[in-house]
Write an enzyme that holds these catalytic residues in place. Sequence first.
Site, PDB file in Angstrom:
ATOM      1  N   ARG A  35      -8.910 -21.891 -13.480  1.00 25.51           N
ATOM      2  CA  ARG A  35      -9.625 -20.282 -14.504  1.00 25.51           C
ATOM      3  C   ARG A  35      -8.607 -19.266 -14.378  1.00 25.51           C
ATOM      4  O   ARG A  35      -8.398 -17.965 -13.677  1.00 25.51           O
ATOM      5  CB  ARG A  35     -10.377 -20.155 -14.366  1.00 25.51           C
ATOM      6  CG  ARG A  35     -11.469 -18.849 -15.314  1.00 25.51           C
ATOM      7  CD  ARG A  35     -13.191 -19.033 -15.183  1.00 25.51           C
ATOM      8  NE  ARG A  35     -13.450 -17.743 -15.842  1.00 25.51           N
ATOM      9  CZ  ARG A  35     -13.807 -16.396 -15.317  1.00 25.51           C
ATOM     10  NH1 ARG A  35     -13.867 -16.672 -14.076  1.00 25.51           N
ATOM     11  NH2 ARG A  35     -14.616 -15.878 -15.387  1.00 25.51           N
ATOM     12  N   CYS A  59      -9.563  13.146  13.886  1.00 23.78           N
ATOM     13  CA  CYS A  59     -10.335  11.903  13.849  1.00 23.78           C
ATOM     14  C   CYS A  59     -10.796  12.028  15.012  1.00 23.78           C
ATOM     15  O   CYS A  59     -11.141  12.362  16.082  1.00 23.78           O
ATOM     16  CB  CYS A  59      -8.895  10.780  13.981  1.00 23.78           C
ATOM     17  SG  CYS A  59     -10.108   9.283  14.772  1.00 23.78           S
ATOM     18  N   CYS A  62     -10.389   9.317  17.886  1.00 23.90           N
ATOM     19  CA  CYS A  62      -9.569   9.103  18.949  1.00 23.90           C
ATOM     20  C   CYS A  62      -9.017   9.725  20.311  1.00 23.90           C
ATOM     21  O   CYS A  62     -10.501  10.538  20.542  1.00 23.90           O
ATOM     22  CB  CYS A  62      -8.121  10.156  17.815  1.00 23.90           C
ATOM     23  SG  CYS A  62      -7.065   9.279  17.245  1.00 23.90           S
ATOM     24  N   HIS A 122      -4.276   5.452  17.048  1.00 27.46           N
ATOM     25  CA  HIS A 122      -5.240   5.949  15.484  1.00 27.46           C
ATOM     26  C   HIS A 122      -4.090   5.232  14.414  1.00 27.46           C
ATOM     27  O   HIS A 122      -4.826   4.108  13.183  1.00 27.46           O
ATOM     28  CB  HIS A 122      -4.831   7.369  15.400  1.00 27.46           C
ATOM     29  CG  HIS A 122      -5.617   7.417  14.364  1.00 27.46           C
ATOM     30  ND1 HIS A 122      -6.483   7.587  14.157  1.00 27.46           N
ATOM     31  CD2 HIS A 122      -5.246   7.821  12.880  1.00 27.46           C
ATOM     32  CE1 HIS A 122      -6.995   8.076  12.929  1.00 27.46           C
ATOM     33  NE2 HIS A 122      -6.195   8.599  12.023  1.00 27.46           N
ATOM     34  N   ASN A 162     -15.331  -3.230   9.723  1.00 27.96           N
ATOM     35  CA  ASN A 162     -14.814  -3.088   8.771  1.00 27.96           C
ATOM     36  C   ASN A 162     -13.800  -2.467   8.712  1.00 27.96           C
ATOM     37  O   ASN A 162     -13.673  -1.289   9.177  1.00 27.96           O
ATOM     38  CB  ASN A 162     -16.271  -2.301   7.649  1.00 27.96           C
ATOM     39  CG  ASN A 162     -17.618  -1.994   7.725  1.00 27.96           C
ATOM     40  OD1 ASN A 162     -17.561  -3.787   7.426  1.00 27.96           O
ATOM     41  ND2 ASN A 162     -18.356  -1.483   8.235  1.00 27.96           N
ATOM     42  N   GLY A 168     -15.058  -0.128   2.928  1.00 25.86           N
ATOM     43  CA  GLY A 168     -16.585   1.155   3.063  1.00 25.86           C
ATOM     44  C   GLY A 168     -16.271   1.625   4.411  1.00 25.86           C
ATOM     45  O   GLY A 168     -16.888   2.325   5.269  1.00 25.86           O
ATOM     46  N   CYS A 169     -15.096   1.549   5.663  1.00 25.65           N
ATOM     47  CA  CYS A 169     -14.912   1.732   6.665  1.00 25.65           C
ATOM     48  C   CYS A 169     -14.758   3.536   6.648  1.00 25.65           C
ATOM     49  O   CYS A 169     -13.749   3.946   5.219  1.00 25.65           O
ATOM     50  CB  CYS A 169     -13.392   1.361   7.183  1.00 25.65           C
ATOM     51  SG  CYS A 169     -13.079   1.704   8.248  1.00 25.65           S
ATOM     52  N   SER A 170     -15.042   4.639   7.053  1.00 30.30           N
ATOM     53  CA  SER A 170     -15.096   5.929   6.867  1.00 30.30           C
ATOM     54  C   SER A 170     -13.678   5.858   8.072  1.00 30.30           C
ATOM     55  O   SER A 170     -13.673   7.183   7.793  1.00 30.30           O
ATOM     56  CB  SER A 170     -16.074   6.119   7.543  1.00 30.30           C
ATOM     57  OG  SER A 170     -16.471   5.781   9.476  1.00 30.30           O
ATOM     58  N   HIS A 173      -9.101   4.676  12.378  1.00 31.08           N
ATOM     59  CA  HIS A 173      -8.966   3.934  14.049  1.00 31.08           C
ATOM     60  C   HIS A 173      -9.233   2.732  14.064  1.00 31.08           C
ATOM     61  O   HIS A 173     -10.693   2.817  13.578  1.00 31.08           O
ATOM     62  CB  HIS A 173      -9.487   5.486  14.089  1.00 31.08           C
ATOM     63  CG  HIS A 173      -9.256   5.734  15.806  1.00 31.08           C
ATOM     64  ND1 HIS A 173      -8.431   6.678  17.158  1.00 31.08           N
ATOM     65  CD2 HIS A 173      -9.348   4.806  17.112  1.00 31.08           C
ATOM     66  CE1 HIS A 173      -7.725   6.384  17.511  1.00 31.08           C
ATOM     67  NE2 HIS A 173      -8.519   4.933  17.513  1.00 31.08           N
ATOM     68  N   HIS A 175     -10.957   0.000  14.801  1.00 26.85           N
ATOM     69  CA  HIS A 175     -12.707   0.201  15.064  1.00 26.85           C
ATOM     70  C   HIS A 175     -13.455  -0.831  14.110  1.00 26.85           C
ATOM     71  O   HIS A 175     -13.874  -1.291  13.738  1.00 26.85           O
ATOM     72  CB  HIS A 175     -13.771   1.575  15.494  1.00 26.85           C
ATOM     73  CG  HIS A 175     -13.647   2.283  13.798  1.00 26.85           C
ATOM     74  ND1 HIS A 175     -13.187   2.341  13.244  1.00 26.85           N
ATOM     75  CD2 HIS A 175     -15.184   1.676  13.208  1.00 26.85           C
ATOM     76  CE1 HIS A 175     -13.604   2.672  11.987  1.00 26.85           C
ATOM     77  NE2 HIS A 175     -14.883   2.614  12.015  1.00 26.85           N
ATOM     78  N   GLN A 177     -18.213  -2.076  14.967  1.00 29.25           N
ATOM     79  CA  GLN A 177     -19.413  -1.654  15.180  1.00 29.25           C
ATOM     80  C   GLN A 177     -20.482  -2.583  16.355  1.00 29.25           C
ATOM     81  O   GLN A 177     -20.233  -4.116  16.026  1.00 29.25           O
ATOM     82  CB  GLN A 177     -20.433  -1.295  13.988  1.00 29.25           C
ATOM     83  CG  GLN A 177     -19.816   0.063  13.178  1.00 29.25           C
ATOM     84  CD  GLN A 177     -20.686   0.380  12.126  1.00 29.25           C
ATOM     85  OE1 GLN A 177     -22.099   0.603  12.758  1.00 29.25           O
ATOM     86  NE2 GLN A 177     -19.987   0.358  10.704  1.00 29.25           N
ATOM     87  N   PHE A 321     -14.756  -9.102  -7.675  1.00 28.67           N
ATOM     88  CA  PHE A 321     -15.933  -8.369  -7.422  1.00 28.67           C
ATOM     89  C   PHE A 321     -17.550  -9.406  -7.890  1.00 28.67           C
ATOM     90  O   PHE A 321     -17.256 -10.583  -8.330  1.00 28.67           O
ATOM     91  CB  PHE A 321     -16.124  -7.499  -9.266  1.00 28.67           C
ATOM     92  CG  PHE A 321     -15.705  -6.835  -8.988  1.00 28.67           C
ATOM     93  CD1 PHE A 321     -16.255  -5.080  -8.259  1.00 28.67           C
ATOM     94  CD2 PHE A 321     -14.007  -6.702 -10.067  1.00 28.67           C
ATOM     95  CE1 PHE A 321     -14.931  -4.202  -8.674  1.00 28.67           C
ATOM     96  CE2 PHE A 321     -13.186  -5.303  -9.626  1.00 28.67           C
ATOM     97  CZ  PHE A 321     -14.317  -3.937  -8.841  1.00 28.67           C
ATOM     98  N   GLU A 326     -22.232 -13.557 -10.702  1.00 29.70           N
ATOM     99  CA  GLU A 326     -23.182 -13.868  -9.116  1.00 29.70           C
ATOM    100  C   GLU A 326     -23.948 -12.978  -8.426  1.00 29.70           C
ATOM    101  O   GLU A 326     -24.559 -13.367  -7.831  1.00 29.70           O
ATOM    102  CB  GLU A 326     -21.623 -13.497  -8.157  1.00 29.70           C
ATOM    103  CG  GLU A 326     -20.582 -14.384  -8.759  1.00 29.70           C
ATOM    104  CD  GLU A 326     -19.393 -13.960  -8.440  1.00 29.70           C
ATOM    105  OE1 GLU A 326     -19.626 -12.529  -9.299  1.00 29.70           O
ATOM    106  OE2 GLU A 326     -18.335 -14.325  -7.949  1.00 29.70           O
TER     107      GLU A 326
HETATM  108  P1  H2U Z   1     -17.482   2.627   9.906  1.00 28.33           P
HETATM  109  O1  H2U Z   1     -16.301   2.387   9.554  1.00 28.33           O
HETATM  110  O2  H2U Z   1     -17.392   1.294   9.697  1.00 28.33           O
HETATM  111  O3  H2U Z   1     -17.976   3.218   8.727  1.00 28.33           O
HETATM  112  O4  H2U Z   1     -18.053   2.864  11.211  1.00 28.33           O
HETATM  113  C1  H2U Z   1     -17.722   3.751  11.235  1.00 28.33           C
HETATM  114  C2  H2U Z   1     -19.290   4.209  12.455  1.00 28.33           C
HETATM  115  O5  H2U Z   1     -19.072   5.493  13.151  1.00 28.33           O
HETATM  116  C3  H2U Z   1     -20.095   4.126  11.215  1.00 28.33           C
HETATM  117  O6  H2U Z   1     -21.531   4.400  11.578  1.00 28.33           O
HETATM  118  C4  H2U Z   1     -20.152   6.581  13.066  1.00 28.33           C
HETATM  119  C5  H2U Z   1     -20.762   6.218  11.737  1.00 28.33           C
HETATM  120  O7  H2U Z   1     -21.904   6.749  11.710  1.00 28.33           O
HETATM  121  N1  H2U Z   1     -19.413   7.651  13.677  1.00 28.33           N
HETATM  122  C6  H2U Z   1     -20.159   8.336  14.042  1.00 28.33           C
HETATM  123  O8  H2U Z   1     -20.386   7.726  15.712  1.00 28.33           O
HETATM  124  N2  H2U Z   1     -19.498   9.714  15.234  1.00 28.33           N
HETATM  125  C7  H2U Z   1     -19.197  10.052  14.568  1.00 28.33           C
HETATM  126  O9  H2U Z   1     -18.283  11.132  14.816  1.00 28.33           O
HETATM  127  C8  H2U Z   1     -17.936   9.383  13.355  1.00 28.33           C
HETATM  128  C9  H2U Z   1     -18.381   8.661  13.344  1.00 28.33           C
HETATM  129 ZN    ZN Z   2      -8.160   8.206  16.070  1.00 30.30          ZN
END
Ligand code: H2U
Ligand code: ZN
Length: 351
Positions: A35, A59, A62, A122, A162, A168-170, A173, A175, A177, A321, A326
């Site tokens: 497929r 950031c 940083c 960064h 992540n 979903g990485c915020s 930089h 990093h 968790q 997806f 799934e």
């Molecule tokens: P993610 O990018 O995987 O979401 O991880 C970033 C984490 O950093 C997120 O859990 C935390 C967020 O809560 N964070 C802080 O603790 N302090 C900050 O100033 C920004 C983000």
């Molecule tokens: Zn940074």
Amino acid sequence: MADALPGAGLNALGDHPHRRLNLLTGEWVLVSPHRAKRPWQGQTEAVPAETRPEHDPTCYLCPGNERAGGERNPDYRGTFVFDNDFAALRPDAGEAEAEIGGLLRARTEPGLCRVICFSPRHDLSLPQMDVAAIRGVVDLWADEYARLGARPDIGHVQIFENKGEMMGCSNPHPHGQIWAQRSVPMAAAREGERQAAHHAAHGRTLLADYLSLELDLGERIVAANDHFVALVPFWAVWPFETLVASRRPVRDLTALSADERDGMADILKRLTVRYDGLFGVSFPYSAGVHQAPTDGEPHPEWHLHMHFYPPLLRSATVKKFMVGYEMMGEPQRDVTPESSAERLRGVGEGR
Ligand code: H2U
Ligand code: ZN
């Protein structure tokens, strides 16, 4: 299709749809090799522009900058770890249980969340860091596992990353968790049960036996050094999913020798460089370290490993997806793990 003979290899299955068993979880994945060529007119992902400054004054992660919670980061030079300002778990969760109508159950869960900056830079991510700097990340992971795991209220330490907006990485930089909590969470608990059953039956870890089989077969290996192996597992769900495991059966990061820690850093570099090279973009994924629970038991069955779950399917813009079948049935993939491993091997490490 005739039943495969006992001991038959994958060739016996041809291009036919089949299911594969995930040794670590006991779950099955449906594989549909025929497929892989279906057309795609659905969603494509935006490729993020990859020009970042070495230091971004806006950031939160940083060095020297103020975080969202108001604290200021030190002028760190290597790795930096701090308590998550928006932690999902808290040590003061208290002790309470609820049971409603004999059916509904809930229990408070104490724990804590940490954030780890891999580098002050960064603009980097793991594949662009040198092996010595990645070794610093491995050391910090080991130290945090030891320190958090020693707490009487912590039974499990989950280290993860992540990477990429798609996952979903915020913040770009570099990093990851750590979520540490009283209970062993579901994914690790399932793997623990399977590993315990194998160890009880054979006296060896499940992953030691699996690794030696994969090293014999070779077709799913992506990279290997004296201490670690990266491979696309036989039961991979994500298109370019990989498993990274220590050759020596050790239960956690703290049991690794200095050479083995270097070996882990080396394999992480070589794997993530291949990921970035695959589609020529910073490759998104969720990755995590699985190791023994910190519940005070010896856990000889546990074999340190990492999972990489990247969502990209066939290019930088098309992701897999997990929907429909799934959600209702079980995971399914089109491209075989063998061809994914071959493609990752083909990327090269460019060094
Ligand atoms: P993610 O990018 O995987 O979401 O991880 C970033 C984490 O950093 C997120 O859990 C935390 C967020 O809560 N964070 C802080 O603790 N302090 C900050 O100033 C920004 C983000
Ligand atoms: Zn940074």
